[in-house]
Design a protein around this motif. Structure first.
Motif, PDB file in Angstrom:
ATOM      1  N   SER A  93       0.757  -1.141  -0.032  1.00 26.28           N
ATOM      2  CA  SER A  93       0.250  -0.164   0.191  1.00 26.28           C
ATOM      3  C   SER A  93       0.837   1.339  -0.042  1.00 26.28           C
ATOM      4  N   GLU A 112      -4.079   1.247  14.698  1.00 24.78           N
ATOM      5  CA  GLU A 112      -4.125   1.364  13.325  1.00 24.78           C
ATOM      6  C   GLU A 112      -6.026   0.877  13.183  1.00 24.78           C
ATOM      7  N   GLY A 120      -3.298  -3.630   9.462  1.00 26.56           N
ATOM      8  CA  GLY A 120      -2.702  -3.945   8.307  1.00 26.56           C
ATOM      9  C   GLY A 120      -2.036  -5.185   8.105  1.00 26.56           C
ATOM     10  N   TYR A 159      -5.749  -6.925   7.588  1.00 28.46           N
ATOM     11  CA  TYR A 159      -6.709  -5.826   7.217  1.00 28.46           C
ATOM     12  C   TYR A 159      -7.951  -6.450   7.739  1.00 28.46           C
ATOM     13  N   GLN A 162      -0.301   2.337   6.631  1.00 25.68           N
ATOM     14  CA  GLN A 162      -0.827   1.671   5.698  1.00 25.68           C
ATOM     15  C   GLN A 162      -2.042   1.971   5.169  1.00 25.68           C
ATOM     16  N   MET A 163      -2.994   2.340   6.042  1.00 28.83           N
ATOM     17  CA  MET A 163      -4.492   2.847   5.398  1.00 28.83           C
ATOM     18  C   MET A 163      -4.505   4.055   5.055  1.00 28.83           C
ATOM     19  N   ALA A 218      -9.039  -2.001   0.785  1.00 21.47           N
ATOM     20  CA  ALA A 218      -8.235  -2.792   1.626  1.00 21.47           C
ATOM     21  C   ALA A 218      -9.077  -4.111   1.764  1.00 21.47           C
TER      22      ALA A 218
END
Ligand SMILES: Cc1ncc(COP(=O)(O)O)c(C=O)c1O
Length: 478
Positions: free
Chosen positions: A74, A245, A249, A253, A281-282, A396
């Motif tokens: 990503s 998060e 990730g 996910y 990552q997101m 994602a």
């Protein structure tokens, strides 16, 4: 032959390379001998060498296309060799590519302003932005911000299944002991709290109920002084911040229920604990919003970002924090420093990427493509017993690979075989041969974590689903 490969050969000829280029076998022998193997993990044996990239594809030495459904974990959200972002890099290369960070350049300032103004609009909080090079370094900087603001309190909460990087500080708040085992402790490790991973949660609870249950369990810690983290006499927690998060990730996910973070934040606010959101990552529209936390209706105290802000070109990472934590009086000049922190190449590309995100309706685009792919994954789940769970938020997406007898027992062995088969480059669709680039995550390393380019086309999504189908058929038969 792929353009990039041909160009490389032309370059070789132009520069009078008399010796032939090294073969892959020779390169791999050199790698085996001279490259540290400590800085990565090769998921296949032998490791794959790529020579070119374009859009959603990587190309090997023969020019064979590999559809990439993970895009450098990503970091390349906007497609390989994105023309607009590459042009920004070239312009900067021709104008001001190098500058010590004690001096200023316009891209750094404009980029910080864009991020801070966006956060002010969304969260109603004034704040500032601080840059560094890699995600883990930016996490380290955020730990300094928190510990400084909380007057030296150094204990953090974080989630089971969470990942925040591999420097010493970042691995102390990352749940896997594996990343700490050899190195001793440099500071206190976080207290790890269960994340509402519904597929593997207790049976008989809805996703929302399980999220609620997780918050209740966490809240118990503050019930009395005897639970170990709270002094009710002075109303003070021993812990400074909770690192999250919003969508896990590396953890596979995992998407929590919608109400989860609002409930968690209520507990944090009641006990004076900061909420630090890791968007490395997101972030940058992976889930259909600039920041994935925007799906959950809570205000962060700080956001840590990295990866896709430069689409994987010159590295750049950073932290946005509320003014109270980061103003120059409380966090004075020199509180952190890294030579390459706000490098002109990185900030120029990131500024262009932020403008592109402002000019393009990624929210609608990602939601639509994500829904299409998720439908396709659900179809694969119906047809392949080894697919235990699929889920997704925007682009994602997850596909959890399990033993076929119950579609639940995690199977790392099957997913490892999937990655090998995908990288062989011999999957046939409509008479053409392709490879497929997949990444693995998850608590049991059995989840295919899908992060395609946000610019992936409908044809490429169809191709991706067909290629996944081929791979699932191969490993299902074995
Ligand atoms: C959520 C999250 N935080 C932190 C990091 C660490 O970033 P970097 O690898 O750039 O140090 C990563 C990297 O994968 C990540 O996914």
């Amino acid at each position: 032959m792929h353009k990039a490969v041909r160009r490389r050969e032309d370059d070789g000829a132009r520069h009078g390379k008399s010796a032939r280029e090294r073969t892959e076998v020779e390169l791999l022998a050199l790698e085996e001998k001279y490259c540290s193997h400590g800085d990565t993990v090769h998921y296949t044996n032998p490791p794959k060498i790529f020579e070119g990239c374009e859009g959603s594809f990587l190309f090997d030495a023969e020019g064979r296309p590999y559809l990439d459904l993970q895009m450098w974990y990503s970091a390349v959200n906007f497609g390989y060799r994105n023309p607009r972002l590459d042009a920004a890099a070239r312009r900067q290369l021709d104008r001001l590519p190098q500058l010590a960070s004690q001096y200023l350049h316009r891209e750094k300032i404009e980029l910080a302003a864009l991020i801070a103004q966006d956060a002010e609009k969304k969260f109603g909080e004034k704040g500032r932005v601080h840059f560094n090079v890699g995600g883990a370094q930016a996490v380290e900087d955020s730990l300094k911000l928190v510990r400084n603001f909380k007057k030296g309190k150094s204990l953090m909460f974080a989630f089971e299944g969470g990942y925040h990087g591999r420097t010493l500080g970042a691995s102390a708040i990352t749940s896997s002991y594996r990343y700490r085992r050899r190195y001793g402790h440099f500071g206190e490790r976080a207290q790890f709290v269960p994340f509402p991973y519904h597929f593997r949660g207790p049976k008989g609870m809805s996703k929302e109920e399980y999220g609620h249950h997780c918050v209740k369990q966490f809240e118990r810690l503050f019930e009395s002084e005897y639970n170990g983290v709270w002094d009710p006499k002075v109303g003070e927690a021993e812990y400074a911040a909770f690192y999250i998060e919003p969508i896990q990730g590396t953890g596979g996910y995992v998407i929590p229920p919608e109400s989860f973070f609002a409930e968690l934040k209520r507990v944090l606010d009641q006990h004076g604990i900061l909420l630090i959101v890791d968007e490395i990552q997101m972030g940058f529209y992976r889930t259909g919003k600039l920041w994935s936390i925007e799906h959950f209706g809570v205000k962060p105290d700080a956001i840590v970002f990295g990866k896709a802000i430069t689409n994987g070109l010159n590295p750049l990472a950073g932290v946005w924090a509320r003014e109270e934590l980061i103003n120059p009086t409380i966090f004075p000049p020199g509180s952190t420093h890294s030579t390459f922190a706000s490098n002109p190449m990185g900030t120029a590309v990131a500024l262009e990427a932020m403008k592109m995100m402002r000019d393009t309706d990624y929210e609608a685009m990602v939601a639509e493509k994500g829904a299409y792919l998720l439908d396709g994954l659900k179809d694969l789940q119906r047809r392949h017993k080894i697919v235990g769970d699929v889920d997704g938020l925007g682009l994602a997406l997850r596909m959890e690979i399990c033993e076929p007898h119950d579609s639940f027992t995690p199977s790392k062995a099957i997913v490892d075989r999937m990655v090998d088969e995908a990288l062989k480059g011999d999957l046939e669709v409509d008479g053409k041969r392709y490879g497929l680039v997949l990444d693995i995550g998850g608590y049991y390393k059995n989840v295919v974590t899908l992060a395609p380019s946000l610019h992936i086309t409908r044809q490429e999504m169809d191709l991706g689903l067909k290629l996944l189908d081929c791979v699932l058929q191969r490993v299902g038969k074995a």
